[in-house]
Design an enzyme around this catalytic site. Structure first.
Site, short mmCIF file in Angstrom:
data_model
loop_
_atom_site.label_atom_id
_atom_site.label_comp_id
_atom_site.label_asym_id
_atom_site.label_seq_id
_atom_site.Cartn_x
_atom_site.Cartn_y
_atom_site.Cartn_z
N ILE A 1 0.84 -1.20 0.00
CA ILE A 1 0.00 0.00 0.00
C ILE A 1 0.87 1.24 0.00
CG2 ILE A 1 -1.66 1.33 1.35
CD1 ILE A 1 -2.94 -1.31 2.21
N ILE B 1 1.90 -2.92 11.91
CA ILE B 1 2.21 -4.35 12.05
C ILE B 1 1.05 -5.03 12.76
CG2 ILE B 1 4.72 -4.01 12.14
CD1 ILE B 1 4.50 -4.45 15.22
N TYR C 1 -4.28 -4.57 17.96
CA TYR C 1 -4.38 -3.90 16.67
C TYR C 1 -5.63 -3.02 16.59
CZ TYR C 1 -4.37 -3.51 11.52
OH TYR C 1 -4.37 -3.04 10.24
#
Length: 242
Positions: free
Chosen positions: A15, A87, A149
Protein backbone atom coordinates in the site's frame (compact mmCIF):
# COMPACT_ATOMS: atom_id res chain seq x y z
CA UNK A 1 -1.55 22.79 -7.10
CA UNK A 2 2.13 23.57 -6.55
CA UNK A 3 4.51 20.75 -5.77
CA UNK A 4 4.45 19.67 -2.14
CA UNK A 5 6.80 17.45 -0.16
CA UNK A 6 5.19 14.23 1.05
CA UNK A 7 6.44 11.59 3.48
CA UNK A 8 4.83 8.14 3.55
CA UNK A 9 5.70 5.84 6.45
CA UNK A 10 5.79 2.15 5.63
CA UNK A 11 6.44 3.54 2.18
CA UNK A 12 8.09 0.48 0.67
CA UNK A 13 5.23 -1.93 1.38
CA UNK A 14 2.40 -2.76 -0.99
CA UNK A 15 0.00 0.00 0.00
CA UNK A 16 2.85 2.38 0.82
CA UNK A 17 4.41 2.01 -2.63
CA UNK A 18 1.04 2.58 -4.30
CA UNK A 19 0.56 5.75 -2.23
CA UNK A 20 4.03 7.01 -3.13
CA UNK A 21 3.34 6.49 -6.84
CA UNK A 22 -0.03 8.25 -6.81
CA UNK A 23 1.30 11.23 -4.88
CA UNK A 24 4.23 11.50 -7.29
CA UNK A 25 1.86 11.30 -10.26
CA UNK A 26 -0.02 14.23 -8.72
CA UNK A 27 3.20 16.25 -8.93
CA UNK A 28 4.59 15.96 -5.42
CA UNK A 29 8.13 15.20 -4.25
CA UNK A 30 7.71 11.96 -2.31
CA UNK A 31 9.86 10.38 0.36
CA UNK A 32 9.31 6.85 1.58
CA UNK A 33 10.12 6.42 5.26
CA UNK A 34 10.68 2.85 6.38
CA UNK A 35 12.59 0.74 8.87
CA UNK A 36 14.60 -1.01 6.14
CA UNK A 37 18.29 -0.12 6.14
CA UNK A 38 19.70 2.34 3.64
CA UNK A 39 20.91 -0.39 1.29
CA UNK A 40 17.45 -1.94 1.01
CA UNK A 41 15.96 1.53 0.71
CA UNK A 42 18.32 2.26 -2.16
CA UNK A 43 17.22 -0.95 -3.88
CA UNK A 44 13.59 0.13 -3.58
CA UNK A 45 14.39 3.60 -4.94
CA UNK A 46 16.31 2.08 -7.87
CA UNK A 47 13.46 -0.29 -8.69
CA UNK A 48 10.96 2.58 -8.67
CA UNK A 49 13.31 4.72 -10.77
CA UNK A 50 13.23 1.99 -13.41
CA UNK A 51 9.45 2.48 -13.40
CA UNK A 52 9.84 6.21 -13.96
CA UNK A 53 9.58 7.51 -10.38
CA UNK A 54 12.13 9.66 -8.57
CA UNK A 55 11.60 9.00 -4.87
CA UNK A 56 13.59 9.91 -1.80
CA UNK A 57 14.15 7.37 0.95
CA UNK A 58 14.80 7.96 4.62
CA UNK A 59 15.24 5.29 7.26
CA UNK A 60 12.88 5.75 10.19
CA UNK A 61 11.97 3.49 13.08
CA UNK A 62 8.53 4.95 13.74
CA UNK A 63 8.62 3.73 17.35
CA UNK A 64 11.66 5.94 18.06
CA UNK A 65 10.71 9.54 18.81
CA UNK A 66 14.20 10.98 18.33
CA UNK A 67 14.82 8.85 15.25
CA UNK A 68 11.65 10.17 13.62
CA UNK A 69 12.69 13.76 14.32
CA UNK A 70 16.09 13.04 12.77
CA UNK A 71 14.45 11.50 9.70
CA UNK A 72 12.23 14.52 9.16
CA UNK A 73 15.24 16.80 9.60
CA UNK A 74 16.90 14.98 6.68
CA UNK A 75 13.84 15.49 4.48
CA UNK A 76 13.26 19.14 5.36
CA UNK A 77 9.86 20.89 5.45
CA UNK A 78 7.03 18.40 4.98
CA UNK A 79 3.63 19.40 3.59
CA UNK A 80 1.92 16.00 3.40
CA UNK A 81 2.38 13.24 5.98
CA UNK A 82 0.85 9.80 5.47
CA UNK A 83 1.07 7.66 8.61
CA UNK A 84 0.84 4.25 6.96
CA UNK A 85 3.29 2.09 8.93
CA UNK A 86 1.70 -0.80 10.76
CA UNK A 87 2.21 -4.35 12.05
CA UNK A 88 0.10 -7.14 13.50
CA UNK A 89 0.86 -9.46 16.43
CA UNK A 90 -2.39 -11.39 16.68
CA UNK A 91 -3.52 -13.48 19.64
CA UNK A 92 -6.67 -13.89 21.69
CA UNK A 93 -6.44 -11.56 24.67
CA UNK A 94 -6.00 -14.44 27.13
CA UNK A 95 -2.75 -15.32 25.36
CA UNK A 96 -1.67 -11.83 24.29
CA UNK A 97 1.71 -10.87 25.74
CA UNK A 98 2.69 -7.40 26.89
CA UNK A 99 5.55 -7.56 24.38
CA UNK A 100 3.12 -7.99 21.49
CA UNK A 101 0.76 -5.34 22.91
CA UNK A 102 3.63 -2.85 23.13
CA UNK A 103 4.98 -3.71 19.67
CA UNK A 104 1.65 -3.01 17.98
CA UNK A 105 0.98 0.13 20.00
CA UNK A 106 4.45 1.42 19.24
CA UNK A 107 4.35 0.88 15.49
CA UNK A 108 0.66 1.61 14.87
CA UNK A 109 -0.17 4.38 17.35
CA UNK A 110 2.92 5.90 19.01
CA UNK A 111 4.25 6.31 15.48
CA UNK A 112 1.52 8.81 14.68
CA UNK A 113 2.76 11.07 17.47
CA UNK A 114 6.41 10.45 16.62
CA UNK A 115 6.05 11.41 12.95
CA UNK A 116 3.48 14.18 13.28
CA UNK A 117 5.28 16.06 16.06
CA UNK A 118 8.31 17.11 13.96
CA UNK A 119 6.22 18.25 10.96
CA UNK A 120 3.35 20.11 12.60
CA UNK A 121 5.15 23.35 13.50
CA UNK A 122 6.26 23.89 9.91
CA UNK A 123 2.75 23.24 8.61
CA UNK A 124 1.34 25.76 11.08
CA UNK A 125 3.92 28.36 10.07
CA UNK A 126 3.24 27.88 6.35
CA UNK A 127 -0.54 27.76 6.81
CA UNK A 128 -1.01 24.52 4.88
CA UNK A 129 -0.70 20.84 5.63
CA UNK A 130 -2.22 17.43 5.13
CA UNK A 131 -1.99 14.61 7.68
CA UNK A 132 -3.54 11.31 6.63
CA UNK A 133 -3.62 8.38 9.04
CA UNK A 134 -4.13 4.87 7.64
CA UNK A 135 -6.27 2.98 10.13
CA UNK A 136 -8.32 -0.17 9.46
CA UNK A 137 -11.81 -1.61 9.29
CA UNK A 138 -10.85 -3.47 12.47
CA UNK A 139 -10.33 -0.19 14.28
CA UNK A 140 -14.00 0.50 13.56
CA UNK A 141 -15.63 -2.85 14.25
CA UNK A 142 -13.02 -4.77 16.26
CA UNK A 143 -11.70 -8.19 15.31
CA UNK A 144 -11.30 -11.49 17.13
CA UNK A 145 -7.66 -11.95 18.15
CA UNK A 146 -6.76 -8.31 17.57
CA UNK A 147 -7.37 -6.38 20.77
CA UNK A 148 -3.97 -4.72 20.36
CA UNK A 149 -4.38 -3.90 16.67
CA UNK A 150 -8.02 -2.79 16.97
CA UNK A 151 -7.21 -0.54 19.93
CA UNK A 152 -4.26 1.06 18.15
CA UNK A 153 -6.18 1.64 14.93
CA UNK A 154 -9.16 3.12 16.80
CA UNK A 155 -6.73 5.33 18.70
CA UNK A 156 -5.42 6.73 15.42
CA UNK A 157 -8.82 8.20 14.68
CA UNK A 158 -9.13 9.70 18.16
CA UNK A 159 -5.84 11.46 17.44
CA UNK A 160 -7.18 12.58 14.06
CA UNK A 161 -10.33 14.16 15.48
CA UNK A 162 -8.53 16.07 18.21
CA UNK A 163 -5.67 17.38 16.05
CA UNK A 164 -8.12 18.33 13.29
CA UNK A 165 -9.87 20.67 15.70
CA UNK A 166 -6.60 22.24 16.81
CA UNK A 167 -5.30 22.94 13.31
CA UNK A 168 -8.37 23.57 11.13
CA UNK A 169 -8.05 27.35 11.16
CA UNK A 170 -4.42 27.11 10.07
CA UNK A 171 -5.09 25.45 6.71
CA UNK A 172 -4.21 21.97 7.93
CA UNK A 173 -6.51 18.99 7.51
CA UNK A 174 -6.19 15.74 9.45
CA UNK A 175 -8.10 12.68 8.30
CA UNK A 176 -8.22 8.92 8.73
CA UNK A 177 -8.68 6.25 6.09
CA UNK A 178 -9.92 2.83 7.21
CA UNK A 179 -9.27 0.17 4.55
CA UNK A 180 -10.83 -3.26 4.58
CA UNK A 181 -9.09 -6.27 3.05
CA UNK A 182 -6.72 -5.14 0.29
CA UNK A 183 -4.98 -7.40 -2.21
CA UNK A 184 -1.44 -6.90 -0.94
CA UNK A 185 1.21 -9.62 -0.97
CA UNK A 186 0.44 -10.28 2.70
CA UNK A 187 -3.27 -10.91 2.05
CA UNK A 188 -2.60 -12.89 -1.12
CA UNK A 189 -0.30 -15.16 0.93
CA UNK A 190 -3.29 -16.29 3.03
CA UNK A 191 -4.50 -19.80 2.17
CA UNK A 192 -6.86 -19.62 -0.78
CA UNK A 193 -9.81 -21.18 1.03
CA UNK A 194 -9.51 -18.65 3.86
CA UNK A 195 -9.11 -15.81 1.38
CA UNK A 196 -12.26 -16.93 -0.41
CA UNK A 197 -14.13 -16.87 2.89
CA UNK A 198 -12.98 -13.30 3.43
CA UNK A 199 -14.10 -12.26 -0.06
CA UNK A 200 -17.48 -13.92 0.50
CA UNK A 201 -18.05 -11.44 3.34
CA UNK A 202 -17.34 -8.38 1.16
CA UNK A 203 -20.50 -7.11 -0.58
CA UNK A 204 -18.68 -5.92 -3.71
CA UNK A 205 -17.29 -9.45 -4.07
CA UNK A 206 -13.56 -8.75 -4.25
CA UNK A 207 -10.54 -7.51 -2.37
CA UNK A 208 -9.64 -3.84 -2.56
CA UNK A 209 -6.70 -2.63 -4.63
CA UNK A 210 -3.71 -0.73 -3.22
CA UNK A 211 -4.25 1.86 -5.98
CA UNK A 212 -7.75 2.54 -4.63
CA UNK A 213 -6.35 3.40 -1.21
CA UNK A 214 -3.65 5.50 -2.87
CA UNK A 215 -6.19 7.42 -4.94
CA UNK A 216 -8.14 8.33 -1.80
CA UNK A 217 -4.96 9.44 -0.04
CA UNK A 218 -4.04 11.60 -3.02
CA UNK A 219 -7.46 13.25 -3.03
CA UNK A 220 -7.32 13.99 0.72
CA UNK A 221 -3.83 15.44 0.17
CA UNK A 222 -5.12 17.87 -2.47
CA UNK A 223 -6.42 21.43 -2.28
CA UNK A 224 -9.80 20.09 -3.41
CA UNK A 225 -10.16 18.27 -0.07
CA UNK A 226 -9.64 21.36 2.05
CA UNK A 227 -13.15 21.18 3.54
CA UNK A 228 -12.68 17.62 4.80
CA UNK A 229 -11.05 17.31 8.22
CA UNK A 230 -11.52 15.10 11.25
CA UNK A 231 -13.15 12.46 9.06
CA UNK A 232 -12.71 8.71 8.95
CA UNK A 233 -13.27 7.48 5.40
CA UNK A 234 -14.15 3.79 5.18
CA UNK A 235 -12.95 2.01 2.05
CA UNK A 236 -13.90 -1.63 2.58
CA UNK A 237 -16.23 -2.73 -0.22
CA UNK A 238 -19.25 -2.48 2.06
CA UNK A 239 -17.95 -5.04 4.55
CA UNK A 240 -18.64 -2.70 7.46
CA UNK A 241 -21.22 0.09 7.24
CA UNK A 242 -21.98 2.58 9.98
Amino acid sequence: MSQKVAVVTGGTGGIGTAICKKLAAAGHKVWAADIADDAKGAEWVAARKAEGFDFGYVRADVTDTEGCAAAIAKVGPVDILVNNAGITRDAVFKKLSKVDWDAVMGTNLDSVFNMTKPVIDGMLERGWGRIINISSINGQKGQFGQTNYSAAKAGMHGFTKALAQETAKKGITVNTISPGYIGTDMVMAIKEEIREQIIAGIPVGRLGKPDEIAALVTYLASDDAGFITGSNVAINGGQHMF
